[in-house]
Design a protein around this motif. Structure first.
Motif, PDB file in Angstrom:
ATOM      1  N   ALA A  73       0.837  -1.206   0.000  1.00 17.23           N
ATOM      2  CA  ALA A  73       0.000   0.000   0.000  1.00 17.23           C
ATOM      3  C   ALA A  73       0.872   1.257   0.000  1.00 17.23           C
ATOM      4  O   ALA A  73       0.533   2.262  -0.630  1.00 17.23           O
ATOM      5  N   GLY A  74       2.011   1.198   0.697  1.00 15.56           N
ATOM      6  CA  GLY A  74       2.929   2.330   0.716  1.00 15.56           C
ATOM      7  C   GLY A  74       3.543   2.606  -0.647  1.00 15.56           C
ATOM      8  O   GLY A  74       3.717   3.765  -1.039  1.00 15.56           O
ATOM      9  N   ILE A  75       3.867   1.545  -1.383  1.00 11.37           N
ATOM     10  CA  ILE A  75       4.396   1.727  -2.740  1.00 11.37           C
ATOM     11  C   ILE A  75       3.345   2.375  -3.628  1.00 11.37           C
ATOM     12  O   ILE A  75       3.637   3.297  -4.407  1.00 11.37           O
ATOM     13  N   SER A  76       2.109   1.903  -3.511  1.00 12.37           N
ATOM     14  CA  SER A  76       1.011   2.501  -4.279  1.00 12.37           C
ATOM     15  C   SER A  76       0.864   3.980  -3.947  1.00 12.37           C
ATOM     16  O   SER A  76       0.666   4.822  -4.826  1.00 12.37           O
ATOM     17  N   ASN A  77       0.980   4.305  -2.664  1.00 16.57           N
ATOM     18  CA  ASN A  77       0.910   5.693  -2.231  1.00 16.57           C
ATOM     19  C   ASN A  77       2.018   6.518  -2.882  1.00 16.57           C
ATOM     20  O   ASN A  77       1.797   7.649  -3.347  1.00 16.57           O
ATOM     21  N   ARG A  78       3.222   5.968  -2.941  1.00 20.49           N
ATOM     22  CA  ARG A  78       4.350   6.670  -3.565  1.00 20.49           C
ATOM     23  C   ARG A  78       4.070   6.950  -5.042  1.00 20.49           C
ATOM     24  O   ARG A  78       4.441   8.006  -5.571  1.00 20.49           O
ATOM     25  N   MET A  79       3.414   6.009  -5.689  1.00 18.93           N
ATOM     26  CA  MET A  79       3.140   6.175  -7.115  1.00 18.93           C
ATOM     27  C   MET A  79       2.092   7.267  -7.359  1.00 18.93           C
ATOM     28  O   MET A  79       2.212   8.063  -8.292  1.00 18.93           O
ATOM     29  N   THR A  80       1.081   7.319  -6.500  1.00 20.87           N
ATOM     30  CA  THR A  80       0.090   8.391  -6.659  1.00 20.87           C
ATOM     31  C   THR A  80       0.690   9.747  -6.299  1.00 20.87           C
ATOM     32  O   THR A  80       0.250  10.780  -6.797  1.00 20.87           O
ATOM     33  N   MET A  81       1.716   9.735  -5.442  1.00 24.00           N
ATOM     34  CA  MET A  81       2.383  10.978  -5.068  1.00 24.00           C
ATOM     35  C   MET A  81       3.062  11.630  -6.275  1.00 24.00           C
ATOM     36  O   MET A  81       3.201  12.855  -6.339  1.00 24.00           O
ATOM     37  N   LEU A  82       3.449  10.823  -7.252  1.00 25.18           N
ATOM     38  CA  LEU A  82       4.042  11.369  -8.476  1.00 25.18           C
ATOM     39  C   LEU A  82       3.065  12.308  -9.172  1.00 25.18           C
ATOM     40  O   LEU A  82       3.443  13.370  -9.671  1.00 25.18           O
ATOM     41  N   VAL A  83       1.808  11.896  -9.195  1.00 33.71           N
ATOM     42  CA  VAL A  83       0.771  12.732  -9.811  1.00 33.71           C
ATOM     43  C   VAL A  83       0.494  13.942  -8.935  1.00 33.71           C
ATOM     44  O   VAL A  83       0.396  15.079  -9.412  1.00 33.71           O
ATOM     45  N   HIS A  84       0.367  13.694  -7.635  1.00 28.62           N
ATOM     46  CA  HIS A  84       0.056  14.773  -6.691  1.00 28.62           C
ATOM     47  C   HIS A  84       1.089  15.890  -6.753  1.00 28.62           C
ATOM     48  O   HIS A  84       0.748  17.080  -6.690  1.00 28.62           O
ATOM     49  N   LYS A  85       2.362  15.502  -6.906  1.00 27.07           N
ATOM     50  CA  LYS A  85       3.438  16.492  -6.932  1.00 27.07           C
ATOM     51  C   LYS A  85       3.790  16.949  -8.349  1.00 27.07           C
ATOM     52  O   LYS A  85       4.784  17.651  -8.550  1.00 27.07           O
ATOM     53  N   LYS A  86       2.952  16.517  -9.301  1.00 22.45           N
ATOM     54  CA  LYS A  86       3.121  16.935 -10.697  1.00 22.45           C
ATOM     55  C   LYS A  86       4.517  16.606 -11.248  1.00 22.45           C
ATOM     56  O   LYS A  86       5.140  17.417 -11.936  1.00 22.45           O
ATOM     57  N   GLN A  87       4.980  15.396 -10.923  1.00 25.75           N
ATOM     58  CA  GLN A  87       6.246  14.920 -11.463  1.00 25.75           C
ATOM     59  C   GLN A  87       6.073  14.533 -12.935  1.00 25.75           C
ATOM     60  O   GLN A  87       4.972  14.191 -13.363  1.00 25.75           O
ATOM     61  N   PRO A  88       7.131  14.581 -13.731  1.00 24.77           N
ATOM     62  CA  PRO A  88       7.025  14.195 -15.147  1.00 24.77           C
ATOM     63  C   PRO A  88       6.631  12.720 -15.281  1.00 24.77           C
ATOM     64  O   PRO A  88       7.271  11.846 -14.693  1.00 24.77           O
ATOM     65  N   ILE A  89       5.571  12.466 -16.021  1.00 28.63           N
ATOM     66  CA  ILE A  89       5.083  11.102 -16.261  1.00 28.63           C
ATOM     67  C   ILE A  89       4.861  10.958 -17.764  1.00 28.63           C
ATOM     68  O   ILE A  89       4.099  11.720 -18.364  1.00 28.63           O
ATOM     69  N   ALA A  90       5.503   9.980 -18.362  1.00 21.95           N
ATOM     70  CA  ALA A  90       5.420   9.808 -19.818  1.00 21.95           C
ATOM     71  C   ALA A  90       4.045   9.310 -20.246  1.00 21.95           C
ATOM     72  O   ALA A  90       3.541   9.685 -21.313  1.00 21.95           O
ATOM     73  N   ASP A  91       3.427   8.458 -19.414  1.00 19.34           N
ATOM     74  CA  ASP A  91       2.145   7.847 -19.790  1.00 19.34           C
ATOM     75  C   ASP A  91       1.317   7.659 -18.520  1.00 19.34           C
ATOM     76  O   ASP A  91       1.495   6.697 -17.775  1.00 19.34           O
ATOM     77  N   LYS A  92       0.390   8.599 -18.267  1.00 25.82           N
ATOM     78  CA  LYS A  92      -0.400   8.548 -17.036  1.00 25.82           C
ATOM     79  C   LYS A  92      -1.350   7.354 -17.019  1.00 25.82           C
ATOM     80  O   LYS A  92      -1.641   6.801 -15.944  1.00 25.82           O
ATOM     81  N   GLU A  93      -1.850   6.941 -18.171  1.00 26.66           N
ATOM     82  CA  GLU A  93      -2.729   5.778 -18.215  1.00 26.66           C
ATOM     83  C   GLU A  93      -1.951   4.520 -17.795  1.00 26.66           C
ATOM     84  O   GLU A  93      -2.471   3.674 -17.061  1.00 26.66           O
ATOM     85  N   ALA A  94      -0.718   4.424 -18.258  1.00 28.00           N
ATOM     86  CA  ALA A  94       0.103   3.278 -17.862  1.00 28.00           C
ATOM     87  C   ALA A  94       0.399   3.309 -16.362  1.00 28.00           C
ATOM     88  O   ALA A  94       0.432   2.258 -15.714  1.00 28.00           O
ATOM     89  N   LEU A  95       0.588   4.491 -15.801  1.00 24.72           N
ATOM     90  CA  LEU A  95       0.820   4.599 -14.354  1.00 24.72           C
ATOM     91  C   LEU A  95      -0.412   4.120 -13.595  1.00 24.72           C
ATOM     92  O   LEU A  95      -0.304   3.398 -12.599  1.00 24.72           O
TER      93      LEU A  95
END
Length: 270
Positions: A73-95
């Protein structure tokens, strides 16, 4: 002869061809020393009636190597944090697909399906075998078990590279598949023959092990595979820059150290 390798390796061979499969098949078969130590500890545990303190230390320390739902669950939280902090993501659907696959690993653990928290099932198992829940006391925590969990949390929750977290989860899931399948018949025979449990009480006590058998952990492993591939796509990660040897060796060396440590405590008490 059934051993951890004979349970784990066929699952790997069923994977689609990939660099990940090649790495797993290259390095997991080389871990026989660690597998042998783990197998020996479970054989020793289930060979006879054990001293109560031995059981308390076993279940407390063992639990630290299996308690992974909050980590996932913590790893999942880290992954959503990428979106929350507006980090560069090449493919949001894939994330999103990566997170979706990852979260399927903990559906049963968190009672999203099945209605019973797996932590409750482990509590029931350990308490029924130990006869009370004193095993929860941290005085029964071996240093090796503390070290295992600290290492796993470092890889999964604190390493800046989320791919390391996902690869660590991958190894945990395929190992756990092997462990539960390996130990279930041993625990069943142990509780029946040495402790006199009725079949009904035995099955209720061992529900934590049995619910992870069959397709459960195997499916969790393949969800971890899916999450890795989607994350690589989402973040433009080249998987071939990762060498799984260190993660595999560290995981199994630290896991076997826990099991061997608990085993040695019994030998010293003889």
């Amino acid at each position: 002869m059934t051993n951890l390798s004979s349970i784990i390796l066929p699952v790997l061979k069923d994977m689609e061809e990939s660099y990940l499969k090649d790495q797993l098949l290259k390095f997991l078969p080389n871990q026989e020393e660690s597998f042998s130590k783990i197998e020996k500890s479970f054989k020793q545990l289930t060979s006879k009636v054990q001293d109560k303190e031995r059981l308390q230390r076993f279940f407390h320390s063992w639990s630290q190597t299996n308690n992974s739902a909050m980590t996932v669950a913590g790893i999942s939280n880290r992954m959503t944090m990428l979106v929350h902090k507006k980090q560069p993501i090449a493919d949001k659907e894939a994330l999103l697909q990566s997170i979706t696959s990852l979260n399927r690993i903990v559906d049963e653990d968190l009672a999203v399906v099945g209605r019973v928290l797996h932590s409750q099932l482990f509590y029931t198992m350990a308490t029924n075998i130990c006869t009370d829940d004193d095993w929860l006391s941290r005085k029964y925590l071996n240093q090796s078990a503390y070290d295992f969990k600290a290492w796993k949390d470092q890889n999964s929750l604190r390493n800046k590279d989320i791919m390391i977290a996902l690869l660590t989860t991958l190894i945990h899931e395929i190992y756990t598949h092997g462990e539960v399948e390996y130990i279930l018949p041993k625990f069943e025979s142990w509780l029946t023959n040495d402790y006199g449990f009725s079949e009904e009480d035995r099955d209720k006590t061992l529900a934590w092990i049995s619910v992870h058998c069959g397709p459960t952990e195997k499916n969790h492993f393949f969800f971890a595979v899916s999450s890795i591939f989607y994350y690589a796509k989402a973040m433009n990660v080249d998987l071939e820059t990762y060498d799984l040897e260190t993660i595999i060796k560290d995981y199994l060396a630290k896991k076997s150290a826990v099991m061997e440590d608990v085993m040695e405590i019994e030998e010293l008490s003889l």
